[in-house]
Design an enzyme around this catalytic site. Structure first.
Site: not given
Length: 374
Positions: A93, A96-97, A100, A182, A232, A304-305
């Site tokens: 993952y 994947t980030l 992104d 999405r 965010k 992050r959020y």
């Protein structure tokens, strides 16, 4: 830019947490830190390898931040899998980030994708070359059906990131476009399938439950992420291609109407998730519930959020939603607010530097405010 709808956000978040009966008791503090460090340490050594450093070409500070975020997500949410599985999923993952956040045009390196795949040649796209090398470490934890979901969903994710590079919110009237994109870039099937390692779940005897969980998780986890990311992303120029913003363009509706659409879908999905599995296999329900609670804790606690900003803004307010939100936030912080200095060491940049000098692994943690992202 209009003002952020704080009251609406509070009400929606509170209803979500009430619907899923939020009460994260996945770990003791010691267990959480132990699992965080185990997953981080293995993943950090992976990304410190010369091949990863050479092909990814990611800014060290950004890679460090991405790794810490993903390790937190996996450890908090995949609370029922082994530490080894957590570590391997954390690596996957994190890839994947990194993708992104990438702005590289994939077209030139994807021209011969299938021919190379069929012939067993290394992919020309460096991300695929690295992900394919690591994939066996991930898939060894799962049966063939779940593995196929992980592979297919990862491929969809790559294509979704490709589409996002065009910053295209859909043509007006194209109502199917926002959910199409999405679902493609949400990794819902990958997440849903990776909850069921074969050492704990027989995917043949629990095939119907696992299939249903993947179907339900596809929307739930991405919608919750969209909802809890809304703050965010609200005024960030880099985050203007989101589900809510795409609803505005494609459905030709206001931002408030788009947020309401996401809210109702998220709450309905949460009700479904609890109702569908409450009378099914207890281990399946326990895994799903632990994931939901841990996933919420991660969002509330990960910097992050920026949801701590909402908490600080409303903690003195006397409205029912503000007080409930603050209570939930404090509950999450009590179990999930763990400083990276307690587990995210040594930094990837330090490990990479040690490897480049052919020096043995450093035993004593070296923590730097520059290299370690607090």
């Amino acid at each position: 830019m209009e003002n952020f709808p704080t009251e609406y956000f509070l009400n929606t978040t509170v209803r979500l947490l009430e619907y899923i009966r939020y009460r994260d008791s996945n770990y003791t503090r010691e267990e959480r830190i132990e699992n965080l460090h185990y997953a981080y340490n293995k993943a950090a050594h992976h990304f410190a390898q010369p091949r990863q450093q050479q092909l990814l070409k990611v800014d060290p500070k950004r890679l460090q931040a991405s790794l810490q975020t993903i390790v937190g997500m996996v450890v908090y949410s995949w609370a029922k899998v082994s530490k080894e599985c957590m570590a391997d999923l954390s690596i996957h993952y994190t890839y994947t980030l990194v993708l992104d956040d990438s702005k590289d045009d994939p077209y030139p390196t994807m021209v011969n994708y299938f021919d190379d795949l069929q012939a067993g040649r290394e992919q020309a796209h460096p991300w695929w070359a690295l992900v394919n090398e690591h994939f066996p470490n991930v898939l060894r934890h799962f049966g063939p059906f779940c593995s196929l979901n992980l592979i297919r969903s990862t491929l969809d994710f790559f294509e979704g990131c490709w589409i996002e590079q065009y910053n295209f919110g859909g043509f007006p009237g194209s109502h199917d476009y926002p959910q199409f994109l999405r679902r493609m870039n949400g990794l819902g099937h990958c997440v849903g399938a990776s909850l069921w390692p074969k050492e704990q779940f027989n995917e043949r005897s629990l095939f119907l439950e696992i299939t249903s969980a993947i179907a339900q998780m596809e929307n739930w986890m991405v919608w919750v992420n969209d909802l809890m990311s809304f703050y965010k992303e609200f005024d960030d120029e880099r985050d203007q291609i989101s589900l809510v913003k795409n609803y505005v363009v494609s459905d030709e509706i206001s931002l408030h109407e788009a947020l309401e659409k996401l809210t109702q879908d998220t709450l309905h999905s949460s009700k479904q998730m609890v109702a569908v599995f409450s009378d099914k296999d207890p281990q399946v329900m326990d895994t799903i519930e632990c994931f939901m609670h841990g996933y919420v804790t991660w969002h509330l606690c990960d910097r992050r959020y920026r949801l701590s900003e909402i908490y600080e803004k409303v903690k003195e307010e006397k409205t029912e939603d503000a007080q409930k939100f603050c209570k939930f936030y404090e509950q999450a912080a009590n179990v999930g607010a763990v400083s990276p200095s307690e587990w995210a060491y040594p930094p990837v940049a330090q490990l990479a530097n040690v490897r480049s000098k052919d020096v043995k692994e450093v035993q004593k943690p070296f923590l730097s405010s520059i290299e370690l992202v607090e």
